[in-house]
Design an enzyme around this catalytic site. Sequence first.
Site, PDB file in Angstrom:
ATOM      1  N   GLY A  15      45.446  44.590  37.819  1.00  0.00           N
ATOM      2  CA  GLY A  15      46.407  44.602  36.960  1.00  0.00           C
ATOM      3  C   GLY A  15      47.894  43.433  37.591  1.00  0.00           C
ATOM      4  N   ARG A  54      50.464  43.221  39.422  1.00  0.00           N
ATOM      5  CA  ARG A  54      50.516  43.564  40.733  1.00  0.00           C
ATOM      6  C   ARG A  54      49.866  43.483  41.927  1.00  0.00           C
ATOM      7  NH1 ARG A  54      50.656  46.040  45.884  1.00  0.00           N
ATOM      8  NH2 ARG A  54      52.810  46.332  46.464  1.00  0.00           N
ATOM      9  N   CYS A  55      47.680  43.987  41.103  1.00  0.00           N
ATOM     10  CA  CYS A  55      46.834  43.132  41.747  1.00  0.00           C
ATOM     11  C   CYS A  55      46.943  41.648  41.691  1.00  0.00           C
ATOM     12  CB  CYS A  55      46.177  43.588  41.443  1.00  0.00           C
ATOM     13  SG  CYS A  55      45.643  45.596  41.126  1.00  0.00           S
ATOM     14  N   MET A  56      47.122  41.024  41.061  1.00  0.00           N
ATOM     15  CA  MET A  56      46.903  39.691  40.562  1.00  0.00           C
ATOM     16  C   MET A  56      48.594  38.706  41.354  1.00  0.00           C
ATOM     17  SD  MET A  56      45.318  39.271  37.619  1.00  0.00           S
ATOM     18  CE  MET A  56      46.888  39.678  36.505  1.00  0.00           C
TER      19      MET A  56
END
Length: 407
Positions: free
Chosen positions: A394, A396-398
């Site tokens: 999501g 945060r991951c990106m």
Amino acid sequence: MNGPINVYSEIGKLKTVLLHRPGKELENLMPDYLERLLFDDIPFLQDAQAEHDQFAKILTDNGVEVLYLEDLMAESLVSDEVKEAFIDEYLSEANIESDETVATIKEMLMAIEDKRELVDKTMAGMQVTELPEHDKNSLVDLMGNDYPFAIDPMPNLYFTRDNFATIGNGISLNHMYSETRNRETIYAKYIFDNHPRFKDQDIPRLYCRNEEHRIEGGDELVLSSKVLAVGISQRTDAKAIEKLARNIFKENMSFETVLAFDIGEYRKFMHLDTVFTMVDYDKFTIHPEIEGDLTVYSITKGEKDLVIKKEVDQLESILAKYLGVESVQLIRCGGGDVAAAAREQWNDGSNTLTIAPGEVVVYDRNVVTNELLEKAGLKLHKLRGSELVRGRGGPRCMSMPIYREDI
């Protein structure tokens, strides 16, 4: 600004962030090799890029400077010597068995004059059919095989959170869980060693990519200037957390405690930030499935070595104690609905990017969780998440925060 990196919280106003716009590496995903490349599906590149551009626009519209990994890497190839060293290191980790093939590919890559084109090509990978005919003098070359790639693509690169992590004014240059992703950390190494923005800035290195034990940025959360949370997960092991804690305490930074969250080794959870993120001074998203069996350990600096204790209390109480607040609110992904919780966690309903206290970027598709966040008083920036989500990550991951305002 005190330096190029300043990340002492998960929620301080975001000023600078690192992204990677998905590229041709996604078009080199093939159904037969998805597991090898840690994917469950194949995103449609054109739509994935459009969604990613929307993500970047949300950030820039809110005053965030957006840097791109591919641009910083190209700008880090400051000389022919650095370019050749990068190509040599890249090829040494590309799992190519034939020396003749290595020499052929090196010649091809060295011939690419445009630095950004070269970086894009190293990220996209190389199919066997792209190689020119060359003398096959080795047994490996003569035997051949049916595998279509001379060099695997790096489709996970748009999850910039993982291959390194910013902590305080330092970086954890991570040793990744899989060989597929460990090559990604080469880019961060060359950026921090050679880019004019970061070179000679005395940036502490809190973990190194050549360490024995694995750790990934999705498991590293900066809860405050005193407290880190690190997940013991499928991708991060306990020994790495101990090494990270020792290095942080040696640097005499402001951090006093590392909370280690044992979330189990499950693909569906993967990282701590897929089930737990901080969205305000006293609010967190959480996937309810981890709560029952979750064990938290506190790690502090002792006179001779680390002091590690098992925390015996409810998660809310542990967080409140270490954050110095009266109480915390856990906002459960999917609410009380088992199906909604499982579905929306799979689609990264718990993986929010906080851009200011109480202000977050989320995927629009997680309607149940998003409604709960809004009811809790949070301001939501909703991102279309049809194709990007296929990589199981999501907002945060990106994103990798480079600079946040202190809180």
